[in-house]
Enzyme design. Structure first.
Site, PDB file in Angstrom:
ATOM      1  N   VAL A 153      29.615  41.428  82.247  1.00  0.00           N
ATOM      2  CA  VAL A 153      29.997  40.284  83.075  1.00  0.00           C
ATOM      3  C   VAL A 153      31.098  40.847  83.966  1.00  0.00           C
ATOM      4  O   VAL A 153      32.240  41.009  83.535  1.00  0.00           O
ATOM      5  CB  VAL A 153      30.490  39.083  82.233  1.00  0.00           C
ATOM      6  CG1 VAL A 153      30.996  37.971  83.144  1.00  0.00           C
ATOM      7  CG2 VAL A 153      29.371  38.569  81.326  1.00  0.00           C
ATOM      8  N   PRO A 154      30.746  41.233  85.188  1.00  0.00           N
ATOM      9  CA  PRO A 154      31.595  42.125  85.997  1.00  0.00           C
ATOM     10  C   PRO A 154      32.813  41.471  86.636  1.00  0.00           C
ATOM     11  O   PRO A 154      32.934  41.388  87.859  1.00  0.00           O
ATOM     12  CB  PRO A 154      30.620  42.634  87.048  1.00  0.00           C
ATOM     13  CG  PRO A 154      29.674  41.482  87.243  1.00  0.00           C
ATOM     14  CD  PRO A 154      29.509  40.881  85.874  1.00  0.00           C
ATOM     15  N   CYS A 155      33.751  41.067  85.825  1.00  0.00           N
ATOM     16  CA  CYS A 155      34.969  40.469  86.373  1.00  0.00           C
ATOM     17  C   CYS A 155      35.784  41.490  87.165  1.00  0.00           C
ATOM     18  O   CYS A 155      36.639  41.105  87.958  1.00  0.00           O
ATOM     19  CB  CYS A 155      35.795  39.806  85.276  1.00  0.00           C
ATOM     20  SG  CYS A 155      36.223  40.877  83.925  1.00  0.00           S
ATOM     21  N   HIS A 156      35.494  42.781  86.997  1.00  0.00           N
ATOM     22  CA  HIS A 156      36.187  43.792  87.815  1.00  0.00           C
ATOM     23  C   HIS A 156      35.812  43.662  89.291  1.00  0.00           C
ATOM     24  O   HIS A 156      36.535  44.133  90.147  1.00  0.00           O
ATOM     25  CB  HIS A 156      35.899  45.211  87.301  1.00  0.00           C
ATOM     26  CG  HIS A 156      34.462  45.615  87.382  1.00  0.00           C
ATOM     27  ND1 HIS A 156      33.533  45.243  86.428  1.00  0.00           N
ATOM     28  CD2 HIS A 156      33.790  46.350  88.296  1.00  0.00           C
ATOM     29  CE1 HIS A 156      32.352  45.741  86.748  1.00  0.00           C
ATOM     30  NE2 HIS A 156      32.485  46.418  87.878  1.00  0.00           N
ATOM     31  N   ARG A 157      34.706  42.998  89.580  1.00  0.00           N
ATOM     32  CA  ARG A 157      34.273  42.807  90.966  1.00  0.00           C
ATOM     33  C   ARG A 157      34.909  41.576  91.613  1.00  0.00           C
ATOM     34  O   ARG A 157      34.681  41.314  92.790  1.00  0.00           O
ATOM     35  CB  ARG A 157      32.753  42.666  91.012  1.00  0.00           C
ATOM     36  CG  ARG A 157      32.022  43.901  90.535  1.00  0.00           C
ATOM     37  CD  ARG A 157      30.524  43.700  90.525  1.00  0.00           C
ATOM     38  NE  ARG A 157      29.881  44.825  89.848  1.00  0.00           N
ATOM     39  CZ  ARG A 157      28.706  44.742  89.253  1.00  0.00           C
ATOM     40  NH1 ARG A 157      28.031  43.615  89.256  1.00  0.00           N
ATOM     41  NH2 ARG A 157      28.197  45.805  88.646  1.00  0.00           N
TER      42      ARG A 157
END
Length: 157
Positions: A119-123
């Site tokens: 779940v790409p919260c880094h994006r």
């Protein structure tokens, strides 16, 4: 076939990653967790294979069975984050608009995300596409490394 709680650790360019599962669902991904586990459930093997493929630039989208979020709203925000593709970014405000939420709620969903990378919260970035905080690994340094790995454009250090 269901399996009891188990975990596996893998080495990655951003440090060790520990993946946990209960039954047929991934329950967490921890960046920097050095505990050594050798789980062998099919879901752990698949998660391990997908994360390795991601770091080898052979996979850009994950397909793993994740334990649902604690609230329907958080689940909705995480789904919106997953739409932000490999190498792309969005702001907290943009995700809030997509989900009928507020930027602060998106930030909290990022903060409590047990599935970093998948779940790409880094994006997800601050207004003006500034890097902002990151709650996994070594914080913003890890976020920066993941964005560099994906050759993401449009973000500010």
């Amino acid at each position: 076939m269901a399996y009891d709680h188990s975990a596996v650790r893998i080495a990655t360019p951003i440090g060790p990653i520990r993946i946990t599962a209960t039954g047929d669902l991934i329950t967490g991904i921890s960046i920097g967790d050095r505990r050594n586990d050798e789980g062998s459930s099919p879901v752990l093997k698949e998660a391990r294979a997908q994360l390795i493929a991601y770091f080898e630039h052979r996979l850009t989208d994950f397909n793993l069975p994740l334990q649902p979020a604690s609230t329907p709203r958080r689940d909705e925000i995480w789904r919106a984050m997953r739409v932000v593709g490999f190498g792309h970014t969005a702001t907290y405000g943009e995700i809030a608009t997509r989900t009928g939420s507020i930027a602060r709620a998106v930030g909290q969903a990022c903060r409590h995300n047990p599935y970093p990378i998948v779940v790409p919260c880094h994006r997800i970035l601050q207004a003006g596409y500034k890097l902002g905080p990151y709650s996994a690994g070594n914080g913003p340094d890890t976020k920066r490394e993941l964005l560099k790995h994906e050759k993401a454009e449009g973000w500010l250090i």
